[in-house]
Design a protein around this motif. Structure first.
Motif, PDB file in Angstrom:
ATOM      1  N   GLU A 175      -1.794  -9.899  -1.120  1.00  0.00           N
ATOM      2  CA  GLU A 175      -0.921  -9.253  -0.128  1.00  0.00           C
ATOM      3  C   GLU A 175       0.357  -8.751  -0.788  1.00  0.00           C
ATOM      4  OE1 GLU A 175      -2.513 -11.806   3.705  1.00  0.00           O
ATOM      5  OE2 GLU A 175      -0.488 -12.190   2.929  1.00  0.00           O
ATOM      6  N   ALA A 176       0.917  -9.576  -1.677  1.00  0.00           N
ATOM      7  CA  ALA A 176       2.147  -9.162  -2.384  1.00  0.00           C
ATOM      8  C   ALA A 176       1.865  -7.934  -3.239  1.00  0.00           C
ATOM      9  CB  ALA A 176       2.666 -10.306  -3.246  1.00  0.00           C
ATOM     10  N   PHE A 177       0.668  -7.891  -3.821  1.00  0.00           N
ATOM     11  CA  PHE A 177       0.319  -6.720  -4.628  1.00  0.00           C
ATOM     12  C   PHE A 177       0.219  -5.472  -3.751  1.00  0.00           C
ATOM     13  CE2 PHE A 177      -2.449  -3.688  -6.676  1.00  0.00           C
ATOM     14  CZ  PHE A 177      -1.893  -3.631  -7.939  1.00  0.00           C
ATOM     15  N   PHE A 178      -0.463  -5.592  -2.623  1.00  0.00           N
ATOM     16  CA  PHE A 178      -0.595  -4.424  -1.741  1.00  0.00           C
ATOM     17  C   PHE A 178       0.772  -3.956  -1.235  1.00  0.00           C
ATOM     18  CE2 PHE A 178      -5.165  -5.835  -1.031  1.00  0.00           C
ATOM     19  CZ  PHE A 178      -5.704  -4.767  -1.721  1.00  0.00           C
ATOM     20  N   ASP A 179       1.695  -4.908  -1.107  1.00  0.00           N
ATOM     21  CA  ASP A 179       3.048  -4.538  -0.668  1.00  0.00           C
ATOM     22  C   ASP A 179       3.770  -3.657  -1.689  1.00  0.00           C
ATOM     23  OD1 ASP A 179       2.876  -5.766   1.739  1.00  0.00           O
ATOM     24  OD2 ASP A 179       3.947  -7.591   1.159  1.00  0.00           O
ATOM     25  N   LEU A 180       3.298  -3.652  -2.927  1.00  0.00           N
ATOM     26  CA  LEU A 180       3.933  -2.796  -3.943  1.00  0.00           C
ATOM     27  C   LEU A 180       3.594  -1.316  -3.729  1.00  0.00           C
ATOM     28  CD1 LEU A 180       3.271  -4.943  -7.163  1.00  0.00           C
ATOM     29  CD2 LEU A 180       5.379  -4.798  -5.823  1.00  0.00           C
ATOM     30  N   ASN A 181       2.627  -1.081  -2.840  1.00  0.00           N
ATOM     31  CA  ASN A 181       2.248   0.305  -2.511  1.00  0.00           C
ATOM     32  C   ASN A 181       1.793   1.119  -3.700  1.00  0.00           C
ATOM     33  OD1 ASN A 181       2.498   0.438   0.296  1.00  0.00           O
ATOM     34  ND2 ASN A 181       4.736   0.366   0.069  1.00  0.00           N
ATOM     35  N   THR A 182       1.028   0.501  -4.573  1.00  0.00           N
ATOM     36  CA  THR A 182       0.385   1.307  -5.614  1.00  0.00           C
ATOM     37  C   THR A 182      -0.758   2.067  -4.948  1.00  0.00           C
ATOM     38  OG1 THR A 182      -1.356  -0.261  -6.206  1.00  0.00           O
ATOM     39  CG2 THR A 182       0.814  -0.572  -7.267  1.00  0.00           C
TER      40      THR A 182
END
Ligand SMILES: [Fe+2]
Length: 231
Positions: free
Chosen positions: A151-158
């Motif tokens: 979830e934290a990765f998806f929050d980076l909006n890559t």
């Protein structure tokens, strides 16, 4: 149709071993409607500096394009790289030279271990530096990361790239379709390495998506891809 992830350049990595294989991979891709292929050979910072990698890549590209010559019907090749994450990469000079030709898109292969906060901050720093990270085959990490990390990765909006296999495995197809429908996937790639065990297969994934969701979302998807790569 664009295949954003292919190890098509001859002799660069564990992908195509020679010009003949590269040509067969491109012909196969063209046969099902691929008009643009991103040549994304592995970049391992431990093995090559950026300048050396680019020189090797240019040589491989020249060999391939000379062999294709004036022949008609081959997809357009865009030079890129599949860059394996390394610590400190956001501060590396010339990182932008590894972006997909004509774009700010950096195809990033994440580490195949649980990601620490430091890893996530590094990805964030790359994005802040003005490059647009495209996370390569995200499906390969989803089961080894805790849900919170993902979830934290998806929050980076890559941007997110998925391989065709994500849609073709009975274990992951539903999840793949859900992500596609929700607009969480921006790019598809075959991640093809050869003409045998890992041959270009985007057609199978696209046919599957069309069967499940209809043609319109798929053509909209590839129109967006064209937009992102400036085609
Ligand atoms: Fe790859």
């Amino acid at each position: 149709m664009t295949d954003l992830h292919m190890h098509v350049l001859p002799g660069m990595d564990d992908g195509s071993k020679d010009v003949r294989t590269s040509i067969a991979m491109l012909k196969r891709s063209a046969s099902y409607g691929v008009d643009t292929v991103a040549a994304t050979s592995h970049f391992y910072a431990e093995q090559n500096g950026i300048a050396k990698y680019l020189a090797r890549r240019q040589t491989a590209y020249n060999r391939l394009t000379e062999a294709i010559g004036e022949r008609y019907g081959f997809p357009r090749l865009l030079l890129g790289a599949e860059v394996l994450y390394f610590s400190g990469m956001s501060a590396t000079d010339d990182l932008d030279a590894l972006c997909l030709e004509g774009t700010d898109l950096l195809l990033l292969e994440m580490p195949f271990v649980p990601w620490t906060d430091r890893v996530l901050r590094e990805v964030e720093a790359i994005q802040r530096s003005g490059l647009q990270v495209v996370a390569a085959h995200i499906e390969r990490y989803m089961d080894i990361q805790p849900r919170r990390t993902m979830e934290a990765f998806f929050d980076l909006n890559t941007f997110i790239q998925c391989n065709g296999e994500f849609f073709l495995s009975r274990w992951t197809a539903r999840r793949a379709l859900r992500m596609f429908r929700q607009g969480q996937i921006q790019f598809l790639g075959s991640d093809a390495h050869n003409m045998t065990s890992r041959a270009p297969n985007l057609d199978e994934a696209v046919q599957f998506i069309e069967k499940k969701l209809g043609r319109e979302p798929v053509s909209r998807f590839f129109a967006d891809v064209d937009y992102f790569i400036g085609a």
